[in-house]
Scaffold this motif. Structure first.
Motif, PDB file in Angstrom:
ATOM      1  N   ARG A 106       4.265  -1.311   3.384  1.00 45.30           N
ATOM      2  CA  ARG A 106       3.742   0.043   3.381  1.00 45.30           C
ATOM      3  C   ARG A 106       4.802   1.053   2.907  1.00 45.30           C
ATOM      4  N   ALA A 115       0.657   5.413   0.864  1.00 43.53           N
ATOM      5  CA  ALA A 115      -0.147   6.453   1.515  1.00 43.53           C
ATOM      6  C   ALA A 115       0.590   7.776   1.396  1.00 43.53           C
ATOM      7  N   LEU A 120      -3.502   5.723  -1.179  1.00 47.72           N
ATOM      8  CA  LEU A 120      -4.432   6.542  -0.391  1.00 47.72           C
ATOM      9  C   LEU A 120      -3.847   7.926  -0.195  1.00 47.72           C
ATOM     10  N   LEU A 180      -4.921   8.946   8.913  1.00 49.08           N
ATOM     11  CA  LEU A 180      -4.731   7.888   7.919  1.00 49.08           C
ATOM     12  C   LEU A 180      -3.519   7.041   8.265  1.00 49.08           C
ATOM     13  N   PHE A 181      -2.389   7.685   8.504  1.00 46.21           N
ATOM     14  CA  PHE A 181      -1.155   6.945   8.767  1.00 46.21           C
ATOM     15  C   PHE A 181      -1.304   6.046  10.002  1.00 46.21           C
ATOM     16  N   LEU A 206      -2.922   2.680   9.692  1.00 45.21           N
ATOM     17  CA  LEU A 206      -2.157   1.628   9.011  1.00 45.21           C
ATOM     18  C   LEU A 206      -1.197   0.897   9.945  1.00 45.21           C
ATOM     19  N   VAL A 222      -8.200   3.201   7.275  1.00 45.04           N
ATOM     20  CA  VAL A 222      -8.300   1.882   6.656  1.00 45.04           C
ATOM     21  C   VAL A 222      -8.635   0.853   7.729  1.00 45.04           C
ATOM     22  N   VAL A 243      -3.792  13.724   7.896  1.00 48.84           N
ATOM     23  CA  VAL A 243      -2.798  12.752   7.435  1.00 48.84           C
ATOM     24  C   VAL A 243      -2.437  11.795   8.566  1.00 48.84           C
ATOM     25  N   LEU A 266       0.849  -1.195   0.000  1.00 51.61           N
ATOM     26  CA  LEU A 266       0.000   0.000   0.000  1.00 51.61           C
ATOM     27  C   LEU A 266       0.885   1.245   0.000  1.00 51.61           C
ATOM     28  N   ILE A 308       5.236   5.186   2.491  1.00 50.58           N
ATOM     29  CA  ILE A 308       4.605   6.370   3.050  1.00 50.58           C
ATOM     30  C   ILE A 308       5.293   7.629   2.510  1.00 50.58           C
TER      31      ILE A 308
END
Length: 369
Positions: free
Chosen positions: A294, A178, A205, A282-283, A286, A255, A279, A176, A296
């Protein structure tokens, strides 16, 4: 104390008066002059060399977008747009940000209304940020060529992303990306997202600090200029490889995982550091997913939103943490905060971020670097 000179541009005499009075009440600024259309704005920007310009979009003779192009080509100056709340107004605002405007302030719902006073604090804050930004003649945004020989794993065959059904079945999500950004973000996102390959073997994302309605226009614009699919995220969206999800304005995007995989969850929790979407929200969502590889990214923006979340993700095993370097940031705030926390694995100029993501995600997915 030397005051910053402001050029106020609007075709309405009433609006020019209201905006000028608001600015004049703040000791940091003085109104150098006003202009009633784009032609006057271009001439006065060249002659007066203001520190910052407030610019309306809909004007006679030359509209705000054309004036902005001329100003950025002839005499790059920080510009704060005044935007309407309509769908068309939002689309034009996104175009202005791509051309080089630093930020925007929404006009109130009435076309000519004393409600404009409600945005006084926001306007002054945006002007204060604008005068600190790094301005240069914008170069055309061109997609960065993908790194040679980087392919998705055979488990994720190349697809036609523009035909994807977002909530339909797809390849298993094992990695993913982000991204968090703020002031200067729409132009930065255009540079990065438009350079990502359609078959990127990961969902992406994005949290861009922006109010409701404007994020939808941002997603639509990015989708029209990118090979990869771009959507404004909806609550319950299943994450799919090769799709970019933009957090809708006014909602936190996090998420969650269930038996079917990973999905978007939108919440109205309290703003974080004044932001919703945030932000960091979101972070931090995860953090539990150590099984995901991941990657980032933090790009241009005022403040420190996302820095603590990036630090926590690095400590939780994130493979890549990228910060946009100061040389290309419109505002070197959020990336700098992450660098100061010593949690950045790659500090890169904007034009190298997409290629690095393509390389790292492709390599991680089994491609040959």
């Amino acid at each position: 104390m030397t005051k910053y000179k402001v050029l106020v541009v609007d075709d309405s005499v009433f609006m020019r008066k209201i905006i000028s009075d608001m600015i004049a009440e703040d000791g940091r600024f003085e109104v150098a002059d006003t202009a009633k259309n784009g032609l006057e704005a271009v001439e006065k920007a060249k002659r007066l060399r203001p520190d910052v310009i407030t610019l309306d979009i809909e004007m006679p003779e030359m509209n705000g977008l054309e004036a902005l192009k001329r100003i950025m080509a002839d005499n790059p100056t920080p510009v704060v747009m005044l935007s309407s709340l309509t769908e068309e107004g939002a689309a034009e605002t996104i175009a202005a940000l791509e051309i080089g405007a630093v930020d925007f302030v929404r006009k109130p719902s009435g076309s000519i209304s004393l409600d404009l006073f409600k945005v006084k604090s926001l306007l002054l804050d945006k002007l204060a940020i604008a005068v600190m930004t790094r301005m240069a003649r914008p170069q055309p945004v061109r997609p960065t060529p993908p790194v040679a020989n980087v392919r998705p794993t055979p488990s994720f065959p190349a697809a036609k992303p523009k035909e994807l059904t977002i909530n339909g079945s797809g390849g298993r999500v094992e990695r993913l990306v982000a991204i968090g950004t703020s002031t200067g973000g729409p132009r930065a996102l255009q540079q990065v997202i438009s350079a990502l390959p359609a078959e990127l073997p990961a969902p992406v994302l994005v949290v861009q600090h922006m109010p409701p309605n404007f994020t939808k226009s941002l997603a639509t614009r990015l989708d029209s200029t990118s090979a990869i699919k771009v959507v404004e995220a909806a609550n319950g969206d299943r994450l799919r490889n090769g799709v970019v999800y933009i957090a809708p304005g006014g909602w936190h995007m996090i998420v969650k995982r269930d038996d079917m995989g990973y999905r978007v969850c939108l919440t109205k929790d309290e703003p974080r550091s004044g932001h919703r979407p945030s932000v960091d929200m979101l972070f931090e969502s995860l953090l539990p997913f150590r099984e995901l590889k991941r990657h980032i990214v933090l790009m241009t923006g005022m403040g420190s939103d996302g820095a603590r979340g990036m630090q926590a993700l690095k400590q939780a095993g994130a493979l890549t943490t990228i910060a946009e370097s100061s040389e290309t940031c419109v505002v070197y705030g959020m990336p700098r905060a992450a660098v100061e926390l010593s949690c950045v694995t790659h500090e890169l100029p904007l034009y190298r971020i997409a290629a690095k993501l393509t390389e790292l995600v492709g390599r991680d997915a089994g491609g040959k670097p």
